[in-house]
Design an enzyme around this catalytic site. Structure first.
Site, PDB file in Angstrom:
ATOM      1  N   ARG A  55     -44.908 -81.401  85.579  1.00  0.00           N
ATOM      2  CA  ARG A  55     -45.094 -80.149  86.332  1.00  0.00           C
ATOM      3  C   ARG A  55     -46.466 -79.544  86.022  1.00  0.00           C
ATOM      4  NH1 ARG A  55     -43.851 -75.100  84.997  1.00  0.00           N
ATOM      5  NH2 ARG A  55     -42.249 -75.637  83.484  1.00  0.00           N
ATOM      6  N   TYR A 108     -50.424 -70.936 111.834  1.00  0.00           N
ATOM      7  CA  TYR A 108     -49.232 -71.776 111.672  1.00  0.00           C
ATOM      8  C   TYR A 108     -48.056 -70.867 111.260  1.00  0.00           C
ATOM      9  CZ  TYR A 108     -45.917 -74.869 109.475  1.00  0.00           C
ATOM     10  OH  TYR A 108     -44.756 -75.499 109.118  1.00  0.00           O
ATOM     11  N   ASP A 180     -57.656 -73.394 106.517  1.00  0.00           N
ATOM     12  CA  ASP A 180     -56.680 -74.472 106.628  1.00  0.00           C
ATOM     13  C   ASP A 180     -57.317 -75.550 107.505  1.00  0.00           C
ATOM     14  OD1 ASP A 180     -54.613 -76.166 107.425  1.00  0.00           O
ATOM     15  OD2 ASP A 180     -53.099 -74.588 107.341  1.00  0.00           O
ATOM     16  N   LYS A 205     -49.895 -84.269 106.780  1.00  0.00           N
ATOM     17  CA  LYS A 205     -50.445 -84.637 108.096  1.00  0.00           C
ATOM     18  C   LYS A 205     -51.501 -85.745 107.936  1.00  0.00           C
ATOM     19  CE  LYS A 205     -47.629 -81.454 109.468  1.00  0.00           C
ATOM     20  NZ  LYS A 205     -47.637 -80.371 108.533  1.00  0.00           N
TER      21      LYS A 205
END
Ligand SMILES: Cc1ncc(COP(=O)(O)O)c(C=O)c1O
Length: 382
Positions: A55, A108, A180, A205
């Site tokens: 983590r 978005y 972004d 993506k």
């Protein structure tokens, strides 16, 4: 090693391989790293060792973050469990209680929800601004305004804000800028070069490119990415080693995929513009993308059917082009913003945004463009 079968089963195969020159990066599928002694643990906390617990950091996460940072020409990078995780870390690295953030009104839906529904609970206020035409940010800037957030190519209408202009405008008021860059990728646009402080990707993506991972990457100024890395760790938004490995593997072919997908898209856009069953085609025009590299406009197209009632027939008639509410894989796919990505908007909000029933979003893949066009033509004539 213990003598008994039970103990031997657990330990027999394991040998830490420190000097194996594998050609490709192994998957460090481990939640924790072993130390040779307490001195070694102390060295880690003194900043001399790299890994403790996945983590907090893992070689596969680090490889992905470094690769995207280098391609974006950024000082540093951090990966996250999703694009939203990376956006959250970037926003919280800049913003605190009482701060005000300006964002493009074409945002978005997940980013809008994060700001509007979640970060508002921390006293962070969102104001949406229309960035389609150049204008002054002066009427929107307050003493508490800290950040301008925008997307290189917006979803689903694919408008392109004038990034160099808006970054310059934000800097006049001392605002940080976060971009972004999911739809454009560093193959087409490098916002850091244009003065942005942070760049974020839904690596789900084009960075991953194969629709088989969910991942995010944030890159930019070392101080901000350092803070964002702590946020990723503290909020538990770290990327799993396997997902990081798959994403870094996909990234290797980004240039090949983007070149092919953009070239295919430009031909498909031309075909759609001339089709009688299509009322309007949305595809960035070269005048708005003068700051893009390589003279290409991306691989996403949206189009609206002339007869909007026929939209169900269109999707039914498709054979190998799949209806899938994501994008950017090597396979061409289509989605319907009204019933998927923009479902949460009211009818009036959708109408205002130009997102109507007949609007179809097309993510153009790497297949032979003649086949893509033939399949679309068949469905449009159905
Ligand atoms: C432009 C953009 N940014 C961010 C995201 C969120 O990314 P993820 O789904 O990987 O969390 C998406 C997802 O579709 C997106 O399209």
């Amino acid at each position: 090693m213990g003598e008994r079968f039970e103990t031997r089963t657990v330990h027999i195969g394991h040998k830490p391989l420190r000097q194996v020159a594998s050609k490709s990066t192994p998957i460090y599928q481990t939640s924790v790293f072993a130390f040779s002694g307490l001195e070694d643990v102390e060295r880690y906390y003194a900043g001399e060792g790299e890994y403790l617990y996945t983590r907090n950091g893992n070689p596969n996460q680090a490889e992905l973050a470094l690769a995207v940072a280098r391609l974006e020409q950024a000082e540093a990078g951090v990966s996250a469990a999703s694009g939203m995780g990376a956006i959250m870390a970037g926003l919280l690295a800049v913003l605190g209680p009482g701060d005000h953030v300006l964002a493009s009104h074409e945002l978005y839906g997940g980013t809008y929800a994060l700001l509007h529904k979640e970060l508002s609970r921390f006293g962070i206020e969102l104001e949406c601004v229309d960035l389609r035409q150049r204008s002054s940010l002066a009427p929107h800037v307050r003493p508490q305004t800290k950040l301008l957030f925008m997307e290189t190519i917006t979803n689903p209408l694919l408008s392109v804000p004038d990034l160099p202009y808006w970054i310059g405008e934000a800097k006049r008021y001392g605002l940080a800028v976060m971009v972004d860059n999911t739809f454009a990728t560093p193959y087409l646009v490098r916002p850091i070069q244009l003065g942005a402080d942070l760049v974020v990707h839904s690596a789900t993506k084009y960075i991953g490119g194969h629709s088989d991972v969910t991942a995010g990457v944030l890159v930019g100024r070392r101080d901000l990415v350092g803070r964002a890395s702590e946020i990723v760790v503290n909020y538990g938004a770290s990327l799993s080693p396997f997902e990081a490995w798959l994403t870094a593997r996909g990234l290797k072919t980004l240039a090949l995929r983007m070149e092919r997908q953009c070239d295919n898209a430009s031909e498909v856009a031309r075909f759609l513009r001339n089709h009688s069953a299509v009322k309007r085609t949305y595809y960035p025009d070269p005048a708005s993308t003068s700051f893009f590299h390589r003279g290409k406009q991306g691989a996403m197209i949206s189009f609206c059917l002339a007869d909007e009632e026929k939209v169900y027939d269109f999707f039914r008639a498709l054979d190998w082009i799949k209806l899938a509410p994501s994008l950017a894989g090597v396979e061409t796919s289509v989605s319907h913003p009204v019933t998927t990505s923009h479902r949460a908007l009211t009818e009036e909000q959708r109408r205002e945004a130009g997102i109507t029933q007949g609007l179809i979003r097309l993510s153009v893949g790497i297949e032979a463009v003649e086949d893509i066009i033939a399949e679309l033509d068949r469905a449009l004539r159905s």
